[in-house]
Scaffold this motif. Structure first.
Motif, PDB file in Angstrom:
ATOM      1  N   THR A 143       0.847  -1.088  -0.048  1.00  0.00           N
ATOM      2  CA  THR A 143      -0.112  -0.049   0.062  1.00  0.00           C
ATOM      3  C   THR A 143       0.825   1.331   0.000  1.00  0.00           C
ATOM      4  OG1 THR A 143      -0.005   0.003   2.301  1.00  0.00           O
ATOM      5  CG2 THR A 143      -1.884  -1.035   1.313  1.00  0.00           C
ATOM      6  N   GLU A 144       0.403   2.432  -0.834  1.00  0.00           N
ATOM      7  CA  GLU A 144       1.197   3.465  -0.741  1.00  0.00           C
ATOM      8  C   GLU A 144       0.544   4.538   0.242  1.00  0.00           C
ATOM      9  OE1 GLU A 144       1.087   4.469  -4.667  1.00  0.00           O
ATOM     10  OE2 GLU A 144       2.750   3.174  -5.188  1.00  0.00           O
ATOM     11  N   GLU A 145      -0.579   4.639   0.191  1.00  0.00           N
ATOM     12  CA  GLU A 145      -1.168   5.718   1.087  1.00  0.00           C
ATOM     13  C   GLU A 145      -2.171   4.967   2.000  1.00  0.00           C
ATOM     14  OE1 GLU A 145      -3.482   8.320  -1.684  1.00  0.00           O
ATOM     15  OE2 GLU A 145      -1.507   8.981  -2.363  1.00  0.00           O
ATOM     16  N   ALA A 146      -2.848   5.764   2.933  1.00  0.00           N
ATOM     17  CA  ALA A 146      -3.525   5.054   4.098  1.00  0.00           C
ATOM     18  C   ALA A 146      -4.890   4.623   3.420  1.00  0.00           C
ATOM     19  CB  ALA A 146      -3.969   5.881   5.194  1.00  0.00           C
ATOM     20  N   ILE A 147      -5.226   3.314   3.757  1.00  0.00           N
ATOM     21  CA  ILE A 147      -6.559   2.779   3.245  1.00  0.00           C
ATOM     22  C   ILE A 147      -7.197   2.293   4.464  1.00  0.00           C
ATOM     23  CG2 ILE A 147      -6.037   2.217   0.850  1.00  0.00           C
ATOM     24  CD1 ILE A 147      -5.589  -0.643   1.497  1.00  0.00           C
ATOM     25  N   PRO A 148      -8.655   1.969   4.384  1.00  0.00           N
ATOM     26  CA  PRO A 148      -9.412   1.621   5.497  1.00  0.00           C
ATOM     27  C   PRO A 148      -8.857   0.036   5.803  1.00  0.00           C
ATOM     28  CG  PRO A 148     -10.939   2.301   3.505  1.00  0.00           C
ATOM     29  CD  PRO A 148      -9.382   2.303   3.038  1.00  0.00           C
ATOM     30  N   CYS A 149      -8.916   0.167   7.342  1.00  0.00           N
ATOM     31  CA  CYS A 149      -8.536  -1.063   7.792  1.00  0.00           C
ATOM     32  C   CYS A 149      -9.584  -2.183   7.878  1.00  0.00           C
ATOM     33  CB  CYS A 149      -8.275  -1.003   9.417  1.00  0.00           C
ATOM     34  SG  CYS A 149      -6.756   0.041   9.603  1.00  0.00           S
ATOM     35  N   GLY A 150      -9.209  -3.299   8.133  1.00  0.00           N
ATOM     36  CA  GLY A 150     -10.213  -4.453   8.013  1.00  0.00           C
ATOM     37  C   GLY A 150      -9.826  -5.436   6.825  1.00  0.00           C
ATOM     38  N   GLU A 151     -10.548  -6.345   6.744  1.00  0.00           N
ATOM     39  CA  GLU A 151     -10.312  -7.506   5.732  1.00  0.00           C
ATOM     40  C   GLU A 151     -10.725  -7.053   4.396  1.00  0.00           C
ATOM     41  OE1 GLU A 151     -11.269 -11.877   6.820  1.00  0.00           O
ATOM     42  OE2 GLU A 151     -12.887 -11.571   4.890  1.00  0.00           O
ATOM     43  N   ALA A 152      -9.788  -7.512   3.492  1.00  0.00           N
ATOM     44  CA  ALA A 152      -9.598  -7.119   2.014  1.00  0.00           C
ATOM     45  C   ALA A 152      -9.423  -8.507   1.214  1.00  0.00           C
ATOM     46  CB  ALA A 152      -8.896  -6.022   1.745  1.00  0.00           C
ATOM     47  N   ILE A 153     -10.242  -8.790   0.200  1.00  0.00           N
ATOM     48  CA  ILE A 153     -10.004  -9.848  -0.621  1.00  0.00           C
ATOM     49  C   ILE A 153      -9.079  -9.776  -1.997  1.00  0.00           C
ATOM     50  CG2 ILE A 153     -11.160 -11.668  -1.854  1.00  0.00           C
ATOM     51  CD1 ILE A 153     -11.790 -11.639   1.229  1.00  0.00           C
ATOM     52  N   ILE A 154      -8.040 -10.683  -1.769  1.00  0.00           N
ATOM     53  CA  ILE A 154      -7.442 -10.497  -3.086  1.00  0.00           C
ATOM     54  C   ILE A 154      -7.891 -11.862  -3.899  1.00  0.00           C
ATOM     55  CG2 ILE A 154      -5.162 -11.084  -4.069  1.00  0.00           C
ATOM     56  CD1 ILE A 154      -4.045 -10.136  -1.315  1.00  0.00           C
ATOM     57  N   GLN A 155      -8.149 -11.425  -5.250  1.00  0.00           N
ATOM     58  CA  GLN A 155      -8.941 -12.543  -5.854  1.00  0.00           C
ATOM     59  C   GLN A 155      -7.733 -13.070  -7.162  1.00  0.00           C
ATOM     60  OE1 GLN A 155     -11.771 -11.707  -9.139  1.00  0.00           O
ATOM     61  NE2 GLN A 155     -13.256 -13.054  -7.474  1.00  0.00           N
ATOM     62  N   VAL A 156      -7.488 -14.428  -7.138  1.00  0.00           N
ATOM     63  CA  VAL A 156      -6.673 -14.932  -8.157  1.00  0.00           C
ATOM     64  C   VAL A 156      -7.369 -15.647  -9.226  1.00  0.00           C
ATOM     65  CG1 VAL A 156      -4.523 -16.542  -8.637  1.00  0.00           C
ATOM     66  CG2 VAL A 156      -4.659 -14.801  -6.415  1.00  0.00           C
ATOM     67  N   THR A 157      -6.986 -15.406 -10.462  1.00  0.00           N
ATOM     68  CA  THR A 157      -7.817 -16.388 -11.457  1.00  0.00           C
ATOM     69  C   THR A 157      -6.621 -16.726 -12.269  1.00  0.00           C
ATOM     70  OG1 THR A 157      -9.605 -14.722 -11.491  1.00  0.00           O
ATOM     71  CG2 THR A 157      -9.299 -16.082 -13.454  1.00  0.00           C
ATOM     72  N   LEU A 158      -6.799 -18.245 -12.472  1.00  0.00           N
ATOM     73  CA  LEU A 158      -5.889 -18.992 -13.420  1.00  0.00           C
ATOM     74  C   LEU A 158      -6.743 -19.401 -14.482  1.00  0.00           C
ATOM     75  CD1 LEU A 158      -2.962 -20.324 -13.515  1.00  0.00           C
ATOM     76  CD2 LEU A 158      -4.268 -22.326 -12.696  1.00  0.00           C
ATOM     77  N   TYR A 159      -6.026 -19.014 -15.623  1.00  0.00           N
ATOM     78  CA  TYR A 159      -6.677 -19.193 -17.058  1.00  0.00           C
ATOM     79  C   TYR A 159      -5.704 -20.591 -17.865  1.00  0.00           C
ATOM     80  CZ  TYR A 159      -8.943 -14.667 -16.472  1.00  0.00           C
ATOM     81  OH  TYR A 159      -9.702 -13.680 -15.969  1.00  0.00           O
ATOM     82  N   SER A 160      -6.645 -21.429 -18.269  1.00  0.00           N
ATOM     83  CA  SER A 160      -5.918 -22.491 -18.708  1.00  0.00           C
ATOM     84  C   SER A 160      -7.076 -22.768 -19.936  1.00  0.00           C
ATOM     85  CB  SER A 160      -5.822 -23.805 -18.018  1.00  0.00           C
ATOM     86  OG  SER A 160      -7.040 -24.442 -17.849  1.00  0.00           O
ATOM     87  N   ASP A 161      -6.540 -23.596 -21.038  1.00  0.00           N
ATOM     88  CA  ASP A 161      -7.056 -23.963 -22.174  1.00  0.00           C
ATOM     89  C   ASP A 161      -8.511 -24.691 -21.658  1.00  0.00           C
ATOM     90  OD1 ASP A 161      -5.543 -22.811 -23.962  1.00  0.00           O
ATOM     91  OD2 ASP A 161      -4.331 -24.765 -24.523  1.00  0.00           O
TER      92      ASP A 161
END
Length: 173
Positions: free
Chosen positions: A78-96
């Motif tokens: 993070t660079e600047e202050a953002i709200p505290c709490g739980e945040a979600i990182i979503q990872v997507t894997l693309y295959s054939d």
């Protein structure tokens, strides 16, 4: 095929914080040996570096994994202050064959709350190992590129007209 994800730290500072995300791709026997693409969707105010493995990245910040690549590491921050709490990182894997999407929770906290952070030593060791490998490769490349310049020496008994005109010490000869 499945994804296994781990964060180096159980929480991250909400302002000028840093963490590492380790994504492992578990391939089953039915998976073809084709390249994969991995995309990370981060919460607002959370950013990532290019992958630490050195894999190619294409448009939309997708990381291209070869048919035998099984992991990728990212630095998130993070660079600047953002709200505290739980945040979600979503990872997507693309295959054939299919698209796999998986989430991992990121706890954003204040600096004072970082006293309770838990470190995943397995992720830390993997980062150190990867950096050591990359540093070794970088030094090899630098040594390979450190060639002495070729100097062409023309020896003549008689000085040329240009030497007679422009040499500082020629007048003393």
């Amino acid at each position: 095929m499945n994804l296994e994800m781990k964060l180096a730290k159980s929480m991250m500072e909400h302002e000028e914080g840093m963490n590492h995300l380790w994504i492992q791709i578990i391939r089953d026997g039915n998976t073809t040996d084709k390249p994969l693409e991995l995309q990370i969707h981060l919460p607002d105010g959370v950013y990532r570096s290019v992958n630490l493995n050195g894999y190619a990245e294409i448009e939309q910040k997708r990381t291209v994994l070869g048919p035998h690549d099984t992991e990728v590491l990212f630095e998130i921050y993070t660079e600047e202050a953002i709200p505290c709490g739980e945040a979600i990182i979503q990872v997507t894997l693309y295959s054939d064959e299919r698209v796999i999407t998986q989430d991992i929770a990121l706890q954003l906290v204040t600096e004072e709350e970082m006293d309770q952070v838990q470190i995943d030593e397995q992720v830390i060791e993997r980062i150190k190992t990867l950096r050591t490998i990359n540093d070794t490769c970088d030094s090899c490349d630098k040594d390979d590129m450190n060639w002495p310049p070729k100097v062409r020496v023309i020896q003549s008994q008689e000085p040329s007209e240009w030497e007679k005109r422009y040499r500082v010490d020629y007048g003393n000869m």
